[in-house]
Design an enzyme around this catalytic site. Sequence first.
Site, PDB file in Angstrom:
ATOM      1  N   HIS A  42      44.217  31.694  41.699  1.00  0.00           N
ATOM      2  CA  HIS A  42      45.314  32.605  41.339  1.00  0.00           C
ATOM      3  C   HIS A  42      46.121  31.897  40.257  1.00  0.00           C
ATOM      4  CE1 HIS A  42      44.039  33.844  45.329  1.00  0.00           C
ATOM      5  NE2 HIS A  42      44.665  35.000  45.154  1.00  0.00           N
ATOM      6  N   ASP A 166      46.532  29.866  45.420  1.00  0.00           N
ATOM      7  CA  ASP A 166      47.982  30.071  45.318  1.00  0.00           C
ATOM      8  C   ASP A 166      48.296  31.563  45.137  1.00  0.00           C
ATOM      9  OD1 ASP A 166      50.707  29.708  44.863  1.00  0.00           O
ATOM     10  OD2 ASP A 166      50.427  29.216  42.740  1.00  0.00           O
TER      11      ASP A 166
HETATM   12  N1  SAM Z   1      49.052  29.280  40.433  1.00  0.00           N
HETATM   13  C1  SAM Z   1      50.053  29.683  39.463  1.00  0.00           C
HETATM   14  C2  SAM Z   1      50.886  28.463  39.118  1.00  0.00           C
HETATM   15  O1  SAM Z   1      51.084  27.589  39.994  1.00  0.00           O
HETATM   16  O2  SAM Z   1      51.320  28.342  37.986  1.00  0.00           O
HETATM   17  C3  SAM Z   1      50.938  30.778  39.998  1.00  0.00           C
HETATM   18  C4  SAM Z   1      50.188  31.901  40.606  1.00  0.00           C
HETATM   19  S1  SAM Z   1      51.162  33.209  41.219  1.00  0.00           S
HETATM   20  C5  SAM Z   1      51.924  32.545  42.647  1.00  0.00           C
HETATM   21  C6  SAM Z   1      49.920  34.233  41.917  1.00  0.00           C
HETATM   22  C7  SAM Z   1      49.057  34.911  40.873  1.00  0.00           C
HETATM   23  O3  SAM Z   1      47.929  35.485  41.519  1.00  0.00           O
HETATM   24  C8  SAM Z   1      49.735  36.069  40.132  1.00  0.00           C
HETATM   25  O4  SAM Z   1      49.644  35.859  38.762  1.00  0.00           O
HETATM   26  C9  SAM Z   1      48.936  37.300  40.566  1.00  0.00           C
HETATM   27  O5  SAM Z   1      48.818  38.268  39.528  1.00  0.00           O
HETATM   28  C10 SAM Z   1      47.599  36.705  40.885  1.00  0.00           C
HETATM   29  N2  SAM Z   1      46.766  37.442  41.843  1.00  0.00           N
HETATM   30  C11 SAM Z   1      47.142  38.239  42.864  1.00  0.00           C
HETATM   31  N3  SAM Z   1      46.074  38.631  43.572  1.00  0.00           N
HETATM   32  C12 SAM Z   1      44.996  38.039  43.005  1.00  0.00           C
HETATM   33  C13 SAM Z   1      43.612  38.009  43.320  1.00  0.00           C
HETATM   34  N4  SAM Z   1      43.122  38.681  44.358  1.00  0.00           N
HETATM   35  N5  SAM Z   1      42.802  37.262  42.544  1.00  0.00           N
HETATM   36  C14 SAM Z   1      43.282  36.556  41.476  1.00  0.00           C
HETATM   37  N6  SAM Z   1      44.586  36.560  41.130  1.00  0.00           N
HETATM   38  C15 SAM Z   1      45.431  37.278  41.891  1.00  0.00           C
END
Ligand code: SAM
Length: 279
Positions: A42, A166
């Site tokens: 994520h 995440d």
């Molecule tokens: N890991 C990043 C950081 O530490 O900089 C922050 C990530 S943020 C908490 C969560 C992200 O996951 C968001 O950008 C969201 O759009 C994305 N997201 C949500 N569901 C997802 C999925 N099933 N697969 C991939 N990305 C997803």
Amino acid sequence: MLSYLHGFHAGNLADIQKHAAQVLALRMMQAKPSGIACFDTHAGSALYDLRSERARKTAEADAGVGRLWALRDRLQTDDWAPLIDVLADLNGDVDELRRYPGSPEWFRRLQRDQDSLTVFELHPAEGEQLAAWGGRGTTRVFREDGLRGLLRQLPPRLPRLMVLIDPSYEVKSEYRDVADTLARAWRKCRHGVYLVWYPLLTSGLEQALKDAVKSGPVSAVLCSEIRLERPPERGMVGSGLLVVNPPWGFGDRLEKLLADVSGADGLSVSSAMSWLVPE
Ligand code: SAM
């Protein structure tokens, strides 16, 4: 329909805990020369502007990386140095930070030639920014579900594995989905180091994740939790991290990092570390 945008929260207390653990785990793994396949399920958009409208609306970074930056002169230790160096590299010698690296950027800045990086992002706009960021290097960017994508890619081609999971937990079922994916990924690569972030909520929803991991097959799961200095009455009151197969000594070193920024003039009020599932 995804609505979470990390730009509102980048550089907050949870990011400091998560990125400090990510950098520490990766650097400890890199003490050995063999290649590490890094996966970020994520990823978000990789780089954030702390002066953007989104960031200023919540001002969460002020009590996170803003405070960390103000404390940097007393954080002159081997384990803080790589974090402070990356922030200085991105921002220069400034009083107030402008740019904050998301998890894929932390991975990329620490990557060696023999390591690889694969990142996933499902949100269309965030995915577009991530793809533009990824286009500048050798990172593999997938604009798809990160949990399914990870399982498809495992076991890795390289000898070692580090995974950051995440999610934004916009859907209640995500807590169980993450535990299920962790168990399935672990069956495909038991020696991998897996970091799973989760919020501490007044509703206690995150307990579903911890219970499912506890009753599942995965062993050696370290649990780090920190509490906000001024928790709201409802919503997120802290930040948690599960670390599967932490490198030897990782828990003590992470505890020290978090203790350095806890307490009255620090970032959080308390920090706790324990084994959710013993080794
Ligand atoms: N890991 C990043 C950081 O530490 O900089 C922050 C990530 S943020 C908490 C969560 C992200 O996951 C968001 O950008 C969201 O759009 C994305 N997201 C949500 N569901 C997802 C999925 N099933 N697969 C991939 N990305 C997803």
